[in-house]
Write a protein that holds these residues in place. Sequence first.
Motif, PDB file in Angstrom:
ATOM      1  N   ASP A   1       0.917  -0.912   0.037  1.00  0.00           N
ATOM      2  CA  ASP A   1      -0.129  -0.058  -0.086  1.00  0.00           C
ATOM      3  C   ASP A   1       0.907   1.131  -0.153  1.00  0.00           C
ATOM      4  O   ASP A   1       1.220   1.834   1.017  1.00  0.00           O
ATOM      5  N   GLY A   2       1.461   1.481  -1.360  1.00  0.00           N
ATOM      6  CA  GLY A   2       2.318   2.687  -1.229  1.00  0.00           C
ATOM      7  C   GLY A   2       1.719   4.008  -0.794  1.00  0.00           C
ATOM      8  O   GLY A   2       2.411   4.828  -0.388  1.00  0.00           O
ATOM      9  N   ASN A   3       0.280   4.277  -0.844  1.00  0.00           N
ATOM     10  CA  ASN A   3       0.101   5.551  -0.394  1.00  0.00           C
ATOM     11  C   ASN A   3      -0.005   5.881   0.972  1.00  0.00           C
ATOM     12  O   ASN A   3       0.168   6.678   1.617  1.00  0.00           O
ATOM     13  N   ARG A   4       0.326   4.668   1.695  1.00  0.00           N
ATOM     14  CA  ARG A   4       0.547   4.601   3.337  1.00  0.00           C
ATOM     15  C   ARG A   4       1.832   4.218   3.622  1.00  0.00           C
ATOM     16  O   ARG A   4       2.263   3.984   4.765  1.00  0.00           O
TER      17      ARG A   4
ATOM     18  N   THR B   1      -6.051  -4.953  -4.523  1.00  0.00           N
ATOM     19  CA  THR B   1      -6.938  -4.318  -5.761  1.00  0.00           C
ATOM     20  C   THR B   1      -6.225  -4.604  -7.046  1.00  0.00           C
ATOM     21  O   THR B   1      -6.833  -4.561  -8.107  1.00  0.00           O
ATOM     22  N   ARG B   2      -4.947  -5.280  -7.202  1.00  0.00           N
ATOM     23  CA  ARG B   2      -4.155  -5.603  -8.262  1.00  0.00           C
ATOM     24  C   ARG B   2      -3.262  -6.908  -7.904  1.00  0.00           C
ATOM     25  O   ARG B   2      -2.284  -6.715  -6.850  1.00  0.00           O
TER      26      ARG B   2
ATOM     27  N   ASN C   1       1.844   6.963  -5.461  1.00  0.00           N
ATOM     28  CA  ASN C   1       0.605   7.511  -5.853  1.00  0.00           C
ATOM     29  C   ASN C   1      -0.681   6.997  -6.640  1.00  0.00           C
ATOM     30  O   ASN C   1      -1.558   7.496  -7.297  1.00  0.00           O
ATOM     31  N   ASP C   2      -0.451   5.666  -6.735  1.00  0.00           N
ATOM     32  CA  ASP C   2      -1.423   5.027  -7.718  1.00  0.00           C
ATOM     33  C   ASP C   2      -2.639   4.593  -7.100  1.00  0.00           C
ATOM     34  O   ASP C   2      -3.418   3.897  -7.822  1.00  0.00           O
ATOM     35  N   GLN C   3      -2.796   4.823  -6.077  1.00  0.00           N
ATOM     36  CA  GLN C   3      -3.957   4.397  -5.292  1.00  0.00           C
ATOM     37  C   GLN C   3      -4.487   2.825  -5.197  1.00  0.00           C
ATOM     38  O   GLN C   3      -5.666   2.500  -5.079  1.00  0.00           O
ATOM     39  N   GLU C   4      -3.637   2.198  -5.514  1.00  0.00           N
ATOM     40  CA  GLU C   4      -3.641   0.586  -5.463  1.00  0.00           C
ATOM     41  C   GLU C   4      -3.129  -0.194  -4.345  1.00  0.00           C
ATOM     42  O   GLU C   4      -2.276   0.381  -3.725  1.00  0.00           O
ATOM     43  N   VAL C   5      -3.579  -1.376  -4.061  1.00  0.00           N
ATOM     44  CA  VAL C   5      -2.914  -2.193  -3.079  1.00  0.00           C
ATOM     45  C   VAL C   5      -2.309  -3.343  -4.040  1.00  0.00           C
ATOM     46  O   VAL C   5      -3.237  -4.089  -4.448  1.00  0.00           O
TER      47      VAL C   5
END
Length: 486
Positions: free
Chosen positions: A132-135, A181-182, A254-258
């Motif tokens: 989870d790059g966003n976090r 999610t991916r 920033n891609d909003q994916e897990v």
Amino acid sequence: MKSSLRSRQEPRRVSNGVIIGAMLLSLCVLSIVKARYCATSFGKAEDQLQEQMNSSIRMEPEESSPARTPGEEEQEEEEEDVAAATTTAPAVTKTPPAVTATGGKGGKGKPTCYMTSKRSERCDASGDIRVDGNRSAIYVSGIDREWKTKPYARYHDPVAMAHVREYTLKPLPAAAAPACTRNHSVPGFLFSNGGFSGNLYHDYTDVLVPLFISTHQFRGRVQFLLSGMKPWWVGKFTPFFKQLTKYDVIDVDNDQEVHCFPRIVVGATFHKDMGVDPRRSPGHVSVVGFKRALRRAFGLEREAASRGGATGHGKPRLLIISRRGSRRFLNEREMARAAAAAGFEVRVAEPDQHTDMATFAALVNSADVMVGVHGAGLTNMVFLPRGAVLIQVVPFGGLEWLTGVTFKDPAADMEVSYMDYNVKLEESSLIDQYPRNHQVLTDPYAVHKQGWDALKTAYLDKQNIRMDLDRFRATLREAMSRLPAP
């Protein structure tokens, strides 16, 4: 009688003890004073500056190859086995056993994260991996503690690392785990282009060469996750990335994916400045293999330099690397005319951040001799053909140690013949900036002792060069003689 003799000797013993104690105390005081105020005479400048390089080009001496950390050799062998298997089999979709923080695979004791050199850390885990790059979080099944890491190969340099995003490897919670999610069936490899990337020297030393060392063995079956992505930077090196991965680079921050993987590797392994240690690299590849990948990436057809130039029947080409700011040639046109008179076909070019990489790589690859003042532009030596000559103009100021570790030492491994041209005081613009008795001119090593900032200001930021054309002609004759015969 004996009692009287003993009483007379006792004061003498006490007196001797006091004298000995005073002498020992004096020695201790002298040692402390010497250590505090009497520094040893100035020796190698790199020893003084190694931890003080706070500039855009923070070049430090090559370190000796460190002993392998627990599991490093085992991990490289595993990667080669996995790569060999995946070249003939479809992508693996089942989840392999987890790597734990304390026991590793099969309880062999390899930690999840470990230092692979003074400058680089690597984290490696298999199992149920969720990124989870966003976090800035990587959830890993089978570990029982958190690990924090920054995926950029410059750990010794706090200034660079302050510009690198930190990621945390966390135990995968039994409940409330982030949903995938991916899904990916190949390993993920996370690295950063923060730090000093954008400076061409650091692009290669801190990012691209370590990336090649760490991922070439996957043979394309690896997904790159880039932290701190600069789109222009990625575009510049996309042809090279395509030599290492079959997939587009993901902007993981920033891609909003897990993203879910069967395996994750975080952080590339550093060996040495602009170089690869074949004894430590998977498959024992060398920097020649790295250059070969660059040639494929940018379509460079010329493999070897020649005294007869590209055709073998003409003139060898000399490329002068020009600069607009500091350390520029003040008589560049005269240098070009002297080189033409010496039998070279001459080109003058100045690379910068906006230079088209493929176009400039082709220009460098067409050269038989490249000359330039010490600076990031000389990093383009990676595109020179085998047997070409690199002439590094070393600015006045006792900078041989710096120019040596950054370009001289890597040149031999890159199959490039190296020459240096050490600027004399009479060729330096510093002679017009300072009185002849100024420390900058008379005692460069005293300036070195003041730290990297003082050295950089005096000898790199304020110095331009007017080449002695007679010396330059002699250097060109030597370079011509070193080129392979057609």
